[in-house]
Design an enzyme around this catalytic site. Structure first.
Site, short mmCIF file in Angstrom:
data_model
loop_
_atom_site.label_atom_id
_atom_site.label_comp_id
_atom_site.label_asym_id
_atom_site.label_seq_id
_atom_site.Cartn_x
_atom_site.Cartn_y
_atom_site.Cartn_z
N ARG A 26 3.63 0.35 -22.79
CA ARG A 26 4.74 0.97 -23.52
C ARG A 26 5.79 -0.07 -23.92
NH1 ARG A 26 5.48 6.93 -20.56
NH2 ARG A 26 3.86 7.91 -21.83
N LYS A 74 -9.20 20.25 -15.43
CA LYS A 74 -9.02 21.70 -15.55
C LYS A 74 -9.04 22.22 -16.97
CE LYS A 74 -6.55 22.62 -11.34
NZ LYS A 74 -5.30 23.09 -10.77
N GLY A 79 -2.64 11.35 -20.66
CA GLY A 79 -2.85 11.27 -19.21
C GLY A 79 -3.69 10.10 -18.74
N GLY A 109 1.82 13.83 -22.49
CA GLY A 109 2.09 15.21 -22.91
C GLY A 109 2.20 15.35 -24.43
C1 3PG Z 1 5.66 10.62 -20.60
O1 3PG Z 1 5.56 9.78 -19.70
O2 3PG Z 1 4.76 11.42 -20.87
C2 3PG Z 1 6.92 10.61 -21.42
O3 3PG Z 1 7.72 9.53 -21.08
C3 3PG Z 1 7.65 11.91 -21.27
O4 3PG Z 1 8.07 12.08 -19.96
P1 3PG Z 1 8.31 13.55 -19.42
O5 3PG Z 1 6.97 14.21 -19.28
O6 3PG Z 1 9.03 13.41 -18.10
O7 3PG Z 1 9.16 14.28 -20.44
MG MG Z 2 4.70 13.63 -19.06
#
Ligand code: 3PG
Ligand code: MG
Length: 404
Positions: free
Chosen positions: A37, A198, A355, A378
């Protein structure tokens, strides 16, 4: 890029630019364990700095729940960012108010400052307008370079885009370009590899992909639920039996809408889930009652390779087996390497994210060989679900204000 203004559309010299990045990096004992990142945001930071902007870096870190939590300070990340950038980076103890303002005042053109974790204020996650105005006061221009946070409608990812002239950073631009190439206007046929534990977390995603891709390859624990829904014995495997009806609906829907769902022909089973546990390969319809499925088998992996060879585009989310615990990494590694080889020979556009996916591709040694690997978790999933991401939508909205 259509719909977005980018750094090509603005003169930042002498301006103070608030840049939202994602410095929510994995850390262990105060050390960053994966700096992807960080390396991804360097082009934007370098460009703004080179063009003479005062660069004010905003990010959240972890989930402090709206209050200062010392262990969730971004301070240790400032040092890593400075090393990566090759210049010193002052750190401000707050992302608004006097500490932020005075750190910015001390910057010269081209200088970069990092502000403290935006989530130390509860207003950040509430997308609070008054707080957004306090943050907007710090700068002249807003640049969002954090696609991986774009599924959050927070002050630093959403509200700011309405209060300042807003632009997509280079990382955001590259990310959106690849995602569009992969799902919005892809070269067909398109395959999706969807793995992970899942089904329950991927229902919306499967529903959306059925309309968009030609083949969905299902692996990981998810596949067990589908095998079970087809009336197969899954033994002690991880399986969401309560979702059998839903899985059958998905299989039926896919047939109607012309999308092939591909489940493993053979699987690797073991009596227990631990590294090096004795395991064997069995046909998917012959899983012994006292064993669990932990990976796809070699016949399945070879067949998936053949399927991918016939495709032009691949979207990959989630591992095909318990890749962190060898020997149950073999299926993921084999298919990932096939996809990488097809990409290298120019026959496949491959985009992966979400993920565990980057870790799985790294483990296979091919993360660099995919056309694009997203750093988003996410946000990548929500994008696969076909949802509008508030951080992206705010950038695409007709600008209320534009910088000269
Ligand atoms: C992540 O790591 O997916 C992003 O930085 C968002 O973080 P969060 O899921 O805590 O909003
Ligand atoms: Mg996250």
């Amino acid at each position: 890029m259509a719909g977005f203004r980018t750094l090509d559309d603005v003169n930042v010299a002498g301006k103070t630019v608030l840049v939202r990045v994602d410095l929510n990096v994995p850390m262990k004992d105060g050390r960053i364990t994966d700096d992807l990142r960080i390396s991804r945001i360097l082009p934007t930071l370098h460009e703004l700095s080179r063009k003479g902007a005062k660069v004010v870096v905003l990010s959240h870190f972890s989930r402090p729940d709206g209050k200062p939590v010392p262990e969730m300070s971004l301070k240790p990340v400032a040092a890593a960012l400075a090393t990566a950038l090759g210049s010193s980076i002052p750190f401000a103890e707050d992302c608004v108010g006097e500490p932020a303002q005075s750190a910015i005042d001390k910057l010269r053109g081209g200088g970069v400052v990092l502000l403290e974790n935006t989530r130390f204020h509860a207003e950040e996650e509430k997308n609070d307008l008054a707080f957004a105005k306090r943050m907007a006061e710090l700068g002249d221009i807003y640049v969002n370079d954090a696609f991986s946070c774009a599924h959050r409608a927070h002050v630093s990812t959403e509200a700011l885009a309405h209060l300042l002239p807003a632009y997509a950073g280079r990382n955001m631009e590259v990310e959106l370009k690849h995602l569009q190439a992969a799902l919005e206007k892809p070269e067909k046929p398109v395959a999706a590899v969807i793995g992970g534990a899942k089904v329950s977390t991927k229902l919306e995603l499967l529903g959306n992909l059925i309309d968009k891709v030609d083949k969905i390859i299902i692996g990981g624990g998810m596949a067990n639920t589908f095998l079970f829904a087809q009336g197969r014995e899954v033994g002690k495997s991880l399986c969401e039996k309560n979702l059998a009806d839903t899985a059958r609906d998905i299989l039926r829907d896919a047939v109607t809408r012309g999308c092939a769902i591909i489940l493993p022909d053979d699987v690797v089973v073991a009596r227990e889930f631990r590294q090096g546990a004795p395991s064997k390969v069995v046909p998917a319809e012959r899983v012994p009652a006292d064993q669990m499925i932990l990976d796809i088998g070699p016949v399945a992996a070879a067949r998936l390779g053949t399927i991918l060879a016939d495709c032009k585009t691949l979207v990959w989310n989630g591992p095909l087996g318990a890749f962190e615990t060898p020997p149950f990494d073999a299926g993921t590694v084999t298919v990932a390497r096939t996809a990488a080889a097809l990409t290298a020979s120019g026959r496949l556009l491959s985009v992966a994210g979400g993920g565990d996916t980057v870790a799985a591709l790294r483990h296979a040694g091919v993360a660099e060989e995919f056309s694009y690997v997203s750093t988003a978790g996410g946000a990548f999933l929500e994008w696969l679900e076909g949802k509008e991401l508030p951080g992206v939508a705010a950038l695409a909205a007709p600008a209320a204000v534009a910088a000269k």
